[in-house]
Design a protein around this motif. Structure first.
Motif, PDB file in Angstrom:
ATOM      1  N   GLN A   1       7.152  19.047  -9.636  1.00  0.00           N
ATOM      2  CA  GLN A   1       7.436  20.334  -9.003  1.00  0.00           C
ATOM      3  C   GLN A   1       8.834  20.821  -9.390  1.00  0.00           C
ATOM      4  OE1 GLN A   1       4.346  21.246  -8.357  1.00  0.00           O
ATOM      5  NE2 GLN A   1       5.223  22.378  -6.650  1.00  0.00           N
ATOM      6  N   VAL A   2       9.793  19.929  -9.388  1.00  0.00           N
ATOM      7  CA  VAL A   2      11.156  20.290  -9.770  1.00  0.00           C
ATOM      8  C   VAL A   2      11.186  20.754 -11.228  1.00  0.00           C
ATOM      9  CG1 VAL A   2      13.478  19.372 -10.167  1.00  0.00           C
ATOM     10  CG2 VAL A   2      12.273  18.818  -8.049  1.00  0.00           C
ATOM     11  N   ARG A   3      10.483  20.024 -12.105  1.00  0.00           N
ATOM     12  CA  ARG A   3      10.411  20.380 -13.522  1.00  0.00           C
ATOM     13  C   ARG A   3       9.765  21.754 -13.690  1.00  0.00           C
ATOM     14  NH1 ARG A   3       7.142  16.483 -15.577  1.00  0.00           N
ATOM     15  NH2 ARG A   3       8.676  14.963 -14.937  1.00  0.00           N
ATOM     16  N   ASN A   4       8.664  22.008 -12.985  1.00  0.00           N
ATOM     17  CA  ASN A   4       7.986  23.312 -13.066  1.00  0.00           C
ATOM     18  C   ASN A   4       8.896  24.429 -12.572  1.00  0.00           C
ATOM     19  OD1 ASN A   4       5.718  22.111 -14.081  1.00  0.00           O
ATOM     20  ND2 ASN A   4       4.609  22.077 -12.140  1.00  0.00           N
ATOM     21  N   THR A   5       9.617  24.157 -11.482  1.00  0.00           N
ATOM     22  CA  THR A   5      10.535  25.158 -10.946  1.00  0.00           C
ATOM     23  C   THR A   5      11.644  25.459 -11.941  1.00  0.00           C
ATOM     24  OG1 THR A   5      10.062  24.360  -8.707  1.00  0.00           O
ATOM     25  CG2 THR A   5      12.038  25.722  -8.987  1.00  0.00           C
ATOM     26  N   LEU A   6      12.183  24.419 -12.598  1.00  0.00           N
ATOM     27  CA  LEU A   6      13.232  24.620 -13.598  1.00  0.00           C
ATOM     28  C   LEU A   6      12.702  25.422 -14.792  1.00  0.00           C
ATOM     29  CD1 LEU A   6      15.070  21.171 -13.566  1.00  0.00           C
ATOM     30  CD2 LEU A   6      15.901  23.355 -12.694  1.00  0.00           C
ATOM     31  N   HIS A   7      11.483  25.133 -15.240  1.00  0.00           N
ATOM     32  CA  HIS A   7      10.879  25.891 -16.342  1.00  0.00           C
ATOM     33  C   HIS A   7      10.697  27.361 -15.945  1.00  0.00           C
ATOM     34  CE1 HIS A   7      10.205  22.743 -19.220  1.00  0.00           C
ATOM     35  NE2 HIS A   7       9.503  22.002 -18.365  1.00  0.00           N
ATOM     36  N   LEU A   8      10.245  27.583 -14.739  1.00  0.00           N
ATOM     37  CA  LEU A   8      10.034  28.949 -14.258  1.00  0.00           C
ATOM     38  C   LEU A   8      11.363  29.702 -14.173  1.00  0.00           C
ATOM     39  CD1 LEU A   8       8.003  31.005 -13.181  1.00  0.00           C
ATOM     40  CD2 LEU A   8       8.398  30.081 -10.903  1.00  0.00           C
TER      41      LEU A   8
ATOM     42  N   GLU B   1       0.827  -1.202   0.000  1.00  0.00           N
ATOM     43  CA  GLU B   1       0.000   0.000   0.000  1.00  0.00           C
ATOM     44  C   GLU B   1       0.868   1.262   0.000  1.00  0.00           C
ATOM     45  OE1 GLU B   1      -2.574  -0.225   3.357  1.00  0.00           O
ATOM     46  OE2 GLU B   1      -3.776  -1.828   2.483  1.00  0.00           O
ATOM     47  N   ARG B   2       2.012   1.175   0.605  1.00  0.00           N
ATOM     48  CA  ARG B   2       2.893   2.327   0.702  1.00  0.00           C
ATOM     49  C   ARG B   2       3.572   2.621  -0.637  1.00  0.00           C
ATOM     50  NH1 ARG B   2       7.115   1.521   5.069  1.00  0.00           N
ATOM     51  NH2 ARG B   2       5.264   1.260   6.321  1.00  0.00           N
ATOM     52  N   GLU B   3       3.897   1.625  -1.449  1.00  0.00           N
ATOM     53  CA  GLU B   3       4.601   1.807  -2.710  1.00  0.00           C
ATOM     54  C   GLU B   3       3.851   2.721  -3.674  1.00  0.00           C
ATOM     55  OE1 GLU B   3       5.776  -1.881  -4.397  1.00  0.00           O
ATOM     56  OE2 GLU B   3       7.032  -2.389  -2.698  1.00  0.00           O
ATOM     57  N   PRO B   4       2.536   2.536  -3.924  1.00  0.00           N
ATOM     58  CA  PRO B   4       1.862   3.470  -4.841  1.00  0.00           C
ATOM     59  C   PRO B   4       1.841   4.882  -4.282  1.00  0.00           C
ATOM     60  CG  PRO B   4       0.521   1.503  -4.562  1.00  0.00           C
ATOM     61  CD  PRO B   4       1.677   1.415  -3.598  1.00  0.00           C
ATOM     62  N   ALA B   5       1.714   5.060  -3.004  1.00  0.00           N
ATOM     63  CA  ALA B   5       1.700   6.389  -2.412  1.00  0.00           C
ATOM     64  C   ALA B   5       3.077   7.048  -2.558  1.00  0.00           C
ATOM     65  CB  ALA B   5       1.294   6.312  -0.952  1.00  0.00           C
ATOM     66  N   GLU B   6       4.129   6.244  -2.331  1.00  0.00           N
ATOM     67  CA  GLU B   6       5.473   6.795  -2.492  1.00  0.00           C
ATOM     68  C   GLU B   6       5.757   7.136  -3.948  1.00  0.00           C
ATOM     69  OE1 GLU B   6       8.261   4.074  -0.807  1.00  0.00           O
ATOM     70  OE2 GLU B   6       7.709   4.573   1.252  1.00  0.00           O
ATOM     71  N   ASP B   7       5.302   6.275  -4.864  1.00  0.00           N
ATOM     72  CA  ASP B   7       5.499   6.555  -6.297  1.00  0.00           C
ATOM     73  C   ASP B   7       4.763   7.833  -6.698  1.00  0.00           C
ATOM     74  OD1 ASP B   7       7.092   4.361  -6.588  1.00  0.00           O
ATOM     75  OD2 ASP B   7       5.486   3.082  -7.426  1.00  0.00           O
ATOM     76  N   GLU B   8       3.577   7.989  -6.180  1.00  0.00           N
ATOM     77  CA  GLU B   8       2.795   9.190  -6.482  1.00  0.00           C
ATOM     78  C   GLU B   8       3.494  10.431  -5.910  1.00  0.00           C
ATOM     79  OE1 GLU B   8      -1.562  10.892  -5.389  1.00  0.00           O
ATOM     80  OE2 GLU B   8      -1.417   8.743  -5.819  1.00  0.00           O
ATOM     81  N   TRP B   9       4.015  10.316  -4.689  1.00  0.00           N
ATOM     82  CA  TRP B   9       4.717  11.437  -4.058  1.00  0.00           C
ATOM     83  C   TRP B   9       5.978  11.795  -4.837  1.00  0.00           C
ATOM     84  CZ3 TRP B   9       4.273  15.320  -0.950  1.00  0.00           C
ATOM     85  CH2 TRP B   9       5.401  15.915  -0.397  1.00  0.00           C
ATOM     86  N   LYS B  10       6.752  10.778  -5.274  1.00  0.00           N
ATOM     87  CA  LYS B  10       7.966  11.020  -6.047  1.00  0.00           C
ATOM     88  C   LYS B  10       7.632  11.657  -7.399  1.00  0.00           C
ATOM     89  CE  LYS B  10      10.789   7.446  -3.918  1.00  0.00           C
ATOM     90  NZ  LYS B  10      11.454   6.167  -4.084  1.00  0.00           N
ATOM     91  N   SER B  11       6.590  11.204  -8.011  1.00  0.00           N
ATOM     92  CA  SER B  11       6.151  11.762  -9.293  1.00  0.00           C
ATOM     93  C   SER B  11       5.754  13.236  -9.121  1.00  0.00           C
ATOM     94  CB  SER B  11       4.975  10.954  -9.841  1.00  0.00           C
ATOM     95  OG  SER B  11       4.479  11.540 -11.000  1.00  0.00           O
ATOM     96  N   TRP B  12       5.029  13.524  -8.065  1.00  0.00           N
ATOM     97  CA  TRP B  12       4.615  14.911  -7.797  1.00  0.00           C
ATOM     98  C   TRP B  12       5.848  15.794  -7.562  1.00  0.00           C
ATOM     99  CZ3 TRP B  12       5.037  18.199  -3.551  1.00  0.00           C
ATOM    100  CH2 TRP B  12       4.276  19.372  -3.622  1.00  0.00           C
ATOM    101  N   GLN B  13       6.835  15.259  -6.798  1.00  0.00           N
ATOM    102  CA  GLN B  13       8.051  16.019  -6.534  1.00  0.00           C
ATOM    103  C   GLN B  13       8.830  16.285  -7.823  1.00  0.00           C
ATOM    104  OE1 GLN B  13       9.975  13.615  -3.489  1.00  0.00           O
ATOM    105  NE2 GLN B  13       9.590  15.217  -1.962  1.00  0.00           N
TER     106      GLN B  13
END
Length: 197
Positions: free
Chosen positions: A33-40, A18-30
């Protein structure tokens, strides 16, 4: 404890799955965010660079150019005197870098010229005369501008832009004898024609 069903401890494998999909989702979101910050940051850097270029070009265009000021061709003529019917008025330069030879303004560079002519003409034998600005080259002579001057309104006023060619000679003449007072004649090269081969 009586009356309560025993809660079985969850299996470690079940909790990990149960923790793996949540961690994958959190890593994907991070990563997003990093990609958006780099674009900005990239967009901000591009805007700063563009602004710096515009400021540099603006400051550069405001500074006087010594080579360009050396190339400016102009003349200013003041004339008061008599004119003879059909004879070029004997113009002489008061100031300027354009040569005047035998009463003719010598054009040495193709381009657009600002022409300003102001003054007054007095005559007694007729009720009107024509003041003409002539252009003469090696083979032909043609009228650049004409104004009919009448005795009740003897003012001359011309401000225009003309395209003149190298080797043109500019002269001024009247169609009858007259007295010219405070004639101010200016000619300045606005933009030279540059031929690139």
């Amino acid at each position: 404890m009586e009356g309560q069903p025993d809660i079985e401890p969850r299996n470690q494998d079940q909790m990990d799955s149960e923790r793996e999909p949540a961690e994958d989702e959190w890593k994907s979101w991070q990563r997003g965010q990093v990609r958006n910050t780099l674009h900005l940051m990239s967009a901000a850097a591009q805007w700063i660079l563009l602004l710096a270029c515009l400021i540099y070009l603006g400051i550069d265009s405001l500074q006087p150019s010594t080579s360009r000021s050396d190339e400016v061709l102009w003349t200013h003529i003041r004339y008061t005197g008599k004119s003879i019917k059909g004879v070029d008025i004997n113009l002489t330069a008061e100031v300027g870098s354009i040569q005047i030879r035998n009463g003719s303004i010598m054009i040495t560079r193709d381009g657009l010229y600002l022409v300003s002519l102001k003054g007054s003409i007095h005559f007694s034998d007729l009720h009107m005369l024509t003041l003409t600005l002539w252009k003469t080259d090696k083979t032909t002579s043609s009228v650049l501008w004409e104004q009919i001057v009448q005795d009740r309104d003897n003012a001359v006023n011309l401000t225009t832009v003309l395209y003149l060619f190298e080797q043109d000679n500019i002269t001024l003449r009247t169609s009858s004898n007259a007295t010219i007072e405070d004639l101010s004649f200016s000619l300045a090269l606005l933009s030279p024609f540059v031929c690139s081969l």
